[in-house]
Design a protein around this motif. Structure first.
Motif, PDB file in Angstrom:
ATOM      1  N   GLY A  91       0.797  -1.214   0.000  1.00  0.00           N
ATOM      2  CA  GLY A  91       0.000   0.000   0.000  1.00  0.00           C
ATOM      3  C   GLY A  91       0.833   1.268   0.000  1.00  0.00           C
ATOM      4  N   LYS A  92       0.411   2.249  -0.825  1.00  0.00           N
ATOM      5  CA  LYS A  92       1.049   3.558  -0.850  1.00  0.00           C
ATOM      6  C   LYS A  92      -0.034   4.609  -1.073  1.00  0.00           C
ATOM      7  N   PRO A  93      -0.209   5.506  -0.110  1.00  0.00           N
ATOM      8  CA  PRO A  93       0.564   5.683   1.129  1.00  0.00           C
ATOM      9  C   PRO A  93       0.387   4.512   2.099  1.00  0.00           C
ATOM     10  N   ALA A  94       1.277   4.474   3.107  1.00  0.00           N
ATOM     11  CA  ALA A  94       1.251   3.378   4.070  1.00  0.00           C
ATOM     12  C   ALA A  94      -0.127   3.307   4.737  1.00  0.00           C
ATOM     13  N   PRO A  95      -0.703   2.108   4.811  1.00  0.00           N
ATOM     14  CA  PRO A  95      -2.057   1.992   5.363  1.00  0.00           C
ATOM     15  C   PRO A  95      -2.072   2.061   6.884  1.00  0.00           C
ATOM     16  N   GLU A  96      -3.258   2.293   7.418  1.00  0.00           N
ATOM     17  CA  GLU A  96      -3.513   2.168   8.849  1.00  0.00           C
ATOM     18  C   GLU A  96      -4.279   0.874   9.079  1.00  0.00           C
ATOM     19  N   TYR A  97      -4.146   0.327  10.289  1.00  0.00           N
ATOM     20  CA  TYR A  97      -4.661  -1.014  10.567  1.00  0.00           C
ATOM     21  C   TYR A  97      -5.764  -0.967  11.621  1.00  0.00           C
ATOM     22  N   THR A  98      -6.744  -1.846  11.423  1.00  0.00           N
ATOM     23  CA  THR A  98      -7.847  -1.992  12.368  1.00  0.00           C
ATOM     24  C   THR A  98      -8.042  -3.477  12.655  1.00  0.00           C
ATOM     25  N   TRP A  99      -8.195  -3.818  13.942  1.00  0.00           N
ATOM     26  CA  TRP A  99      -8.393  -5.207  14.353  1.00  0.00           C
ATOM     27  C   TRP A  99      -9.868  -5.464  14.664  1.00  0.00           C
ATOM     28  N   PHE A 100     -10.317  -6.688  14.341  1.00  0.00           N
ATOM     29  CA  PHE A 100     -11.695  -7.103  14.596  1.00  0.00           C
ATOM     30  C   PHE A 100     -11.681  -8.409  15.385  1.00  0.00           C
ATOM     31  N   LYS A 101     -12.610  -8.508  16.341  1.00  0.00           N
ATOM     32  CA  LYS A 101     -12.798  -9.756  17.088  1.00  0.00           C
ATOM     33  C   LYS A 101     -14.223 -10.235  16.846  1.00  0.00           C
ATOM     34  N   ASP A 102     -14.329 -11.454  16.267  1.00  0.00           N
ATOM     35  CA  ASP A 102     -15.637 -12.026  15.934  1.00  0.00           C
ATOM     36  C   ASP A 102     -16.452 -11.048  15.070  1.00  0.00           C
ATOM     37  N   GLY A 103     -15.747 -10.338  14.161  1.00  0.00           N
ATOM     38  CA  GLY A 103     -16.411  -9.419  13.251  1.00  0.00           C
ATOM     39  C   GLY A 103     -16.705  -8.052  13.821  1.00  0.00           C
ATOM     40  N   VAL A 104     -16.388  -7.801  15.088  1.00  0.00           N
ATOM     41  CA  VAL A 104     -16.654  -6.511  15.725  1.00  0.00           C
ATOM     42  C   VAL A 104     -15.339  -5.757  15.859  1.00  0.00           C
ATOM     43  N   ARG A 105     -15.353  -4.485  15.449  1.00  0.00           N
ATOM     44  CA  ARG A 105     -14.130  -3.672  15.492  1.00  0.00           C
ATOM     45  C   ARG A 105     -13.716  -3.422  16.935  1.00  0.00           C
ATOM     46  N   LEU A 106     -12.422  -3.580  17.189  1.00  0.00           N
ATOM     47  CA  LEU A 106     -11.877  -3.291  18.516  1.00  0.00           C
ATOM     48  C   LEU A 106     -11.591  -1.800  18.607  1.00  0.00           C
ATOM     49  N   LEU A 107     -12.324  -1.123  19.464  1.00  0.00           N
ATOM     50  CA  LEU A 107     -12.195   0.314  19.604  1.00  0.00           C
ATOM     51  C   LEU A 107     -11.261   0.649  20.754  1.00  0.00           C
ATOM     52  N   GLY A 108     -10.729   1.866  20.724  1.00  0.00           N
ATOM     53  CA  GLY A 108      -9.860   2.336  21.793  1.00  0.00           C
ATOM     54  C   GLY A 108     -10.089   3.811  22.031  1.00  0.00           C
ATOM     55  N   ASP A 109      -9.203   4.401  22.763  1.00  0.00           N
ATOM     56  CA  ASP A 109      -9.289   5.818  23.082  1.00  0.00           C
ATOM     57  C   ASP A 109      -8.679   6.614  21.931  1.00  0.00           C
ATOM     58  N   SER A 110      -9.507   7.328  21.181  1.00  0.00           N
ATOM     59  CA  SER A 110      -9.002   8.079  20.025  1.00  0.00           C
ATOM     60  C   SER A 110      -8.118   9.247  20.438  1.00  0.00           C
ATOM     61  N   ARG A 111      -8.169   9.651  21.691  1.00  0.00           N
ATOM     62  CA  ARG A 111      -7.331  10.770  22.140  1.00  0.00           C
ATOM     63  C   ARG A 111      -5.856  10.410  22.154  1.00  0.00           C
ATOM     64  N   LEU A 112      -5.544   9.115  22.119  1.00  0.00           N
ATOM     65  CA  LEU A 112      -4.150   8.683  22.138  1.00  0.00           C
ATOM     66  C   LEU A 112      -3.544   8.646  20.744  1.00  0.00           C
ATOM     67  N   GLY A 113      -4.293   9.069  19.738  1.00  0.00           N
ATOM     68  CA  GLY A 113      -3.743   9.121  18.378  1.00  0.00           C
ATOM     69  C   GLY A 113      -3.636   7.737  17.777  1.00  0.00           C
ATOM     70  N   SER A 114      -2.439   7.439  17.245  1.00  0.00           N
ATOM     71  CA  SER A 114      -2.245   6.155  16.557  1.00  0.00           C
ATOM     72  C   SER A 114      -2.180   4.991  17.531  1.00  0.00           C
ATOM     73  N   GLN A 115      -1.998   5.251  18.819  1.00  0.00           N
ATOM     74  CA  GLN A 115      -1.905   4.177  19.801  1.00  0.00           C
ATOM     75  C   GLN A 115      -3.076   4.303  20.755  1.00  0.00           C
ATOM     76  N   SER A 116      -4.064   3.423  20.606  1.00  0.00           N
ATOM     77  CA  SER A 116      -5.262   3.490  21.426  1.00  0.00           C
ATOM     78  C   SER A 116      -5.320   2.306  22.377  1.00  0.00           C
ATOM     79  N   THR A 117      -5.844   2.525  23.551  1.00  0.00           N
ATOM     80  CA  THR A 117      -5.784   1.524  24.619  1.00  0.00           C
ATOM     81  C   THR A 117      -7.138   1.409  25.303  1.00  0.00           C
ATOM     82  N   ASN A 118      -7.501   0.202  25.715  1.00  0.00           N
ATOM     83  CA  ASN A 118      -8.602   0.046  26.642  1.00  0.00           C
ATOM     84  C   ASN A 118      -8.102  -0.750  27.832  1.00  0.00           C
ATOM     85  N   SER A 119      -8.998  -1.330  28.636  1.00  0.00           N
ATOM     86  CA  SER A 119      -8.578  -1.936  29.899  1.00  0.00           C
ATOM     87  C   SER A 119      -7.743  -3.189  29.720  1.00  0.00           C
ATOM     88  N   SER A 120      -7.847  -3.880  28.556  1.00  0.00           N
ATOM     89  CA  SER A 120      -7.158  -5.162  28.431  1.00  0.00           C
ATOM     90  C   SER A 120      -6.200  -5.246  27.239  1.00  0.00           C
TER      91      SER A 120
END
Length: 297
Positions: free
Chosen positions: A159-188
């Motif tokens: 890919g060009k430009p370099a792509p961004e990645y999103t992870w899914f668990k059982d078809g549901v997108r894993l969301l995080g804290d968007s305030r952390l920018g490219s590195q998002s975190t939740n409790s686990s």
């Protein structure tokens, strides 16, 4: 002083006229601002040669610059691989099916006779080709133990430009804290959308499931097939039982050795070995005596 200053001015003016005349006579033109053209792979693009002075006697050449210069348009004909997928529109080139290999710098050169001599004008175009991601490579462990650190990886190299990645668990997108920018975190878990990693700091049985990753840029997106990750609890009771069994076996063996020593089994065996050794020595001495006697006779 006035004469010297006039003399210097005349010399500077003469040099300027000589340089300008040389450029006009031998085809050097003032540099222009470079164009940057962006195209999506497998679509069409036009590389424009911005030359306002077009005459019937003008001679046009297009070249691709790089480690080695190659002709794109020469002697009024397209060259190489551009023969079948490009066409000329006046001084510009229309590429019908752009590929990532077409990216690079191109230069058009237009020469025409003039009153001062042969005039040459040049224009440089930089072609950037945008490429959609391919199916990303996803690394998902088949199993892991609860409470350990587990990292899932996702990567695309096309890919060009370099792509961004999103992870899914059982078809549901894993969301995080968007305030952390490219590195998002939740409790686990922690998701890095730039590197494509999904890290569980302390994985649990609730994290068992099918995981897939999507790579996306401004051109398109692709997703890898889902892979299942099974999280198992650490069997503490089984480990304790195995340790107890091993300890019992070692204890029983130790008691058996002590019992045998007290009963003198090891001492009897040693005495038997000593008696058998002495009998063997006596037998050998008698045999030697017989051989000596026969030798004397």
């Amino acid at each position: 002083m006035a004469r010297r200053s006039r003399h210097r001015l005349l010399l500077l003016l003469l040099r300027y006229l000589v340089v300008v005349g040389y450029h006009k006579a031998y085809g050097f033109s003032a540099p222009k601002d470079q164009q940057v053209v962006t195209a999506v792979e497998y679509q069409e693009v036009i590389l424009a040669c911005k030359n306002p002075k077009k005459t019937t006697s003008s001679r046009l050449e297009w070249k691709k610059l790089g480690r080695s210069v190659s002709f794109v348009y020469y002697q009024q004909a397209l060259q190489g691989e551009f023969k079948d997928r490009a066409e000329m529109i006046d001084f510009s080139i229309r590429i019908k099916n752009v590929t990532r290999n077409d990216a690079g710098k191109y230069r058009c050169e237009v020469s025409a006779p003039s009153e001062q001599g042969q005039n040459l004008e040049e224009d440089t175009v930089t072609l950037e080709v945008l490429v959609a991601p391919a199916v990303p490579s996803c690394e998902v462990p088949a199993s892991a133990l609860s409470g350990t650190v587990v990292e899932l990886r996702c990567q695309d190299k096309e890919g060009k430009p370099a792509p961004e990645y999103t992870w899914f668990k059982d078809g549901v997108r894993l969301l995080g804290d968007s305030r952390l920018g490219s590195q998002s975190t939740n409790s686990s878990y922690t998701v890095n959308t730039k590197s494509g990693t999904l890290q569980f700091n302390t994985v649990s049985k609730l994290d068992s499931g099918e995981y897939s990753c999507e790579a996306r840029n401004s051109v398109g997106y692709r997703r890898c097939p889902g892979k299942r990750m099974q999280i198992d609890d650490l069997n503490i009771s089984g480990i304790i039982a195995a340790v107890v069994v091993v300890a019992l076996v070692i204890s029983v063996c130790g008691l058996g050795v002590c019992y045998a020593q007290r009963k003198g089994y090891f001492s009897k065996e040693t005495a038997f070995q000593k008696s058998s050794s002495s009998s063997k020595a006596t037998t050998m001495s008698e045999t030697d005596f017989k051989h000596t006697k026969s030798f004397v006779i």
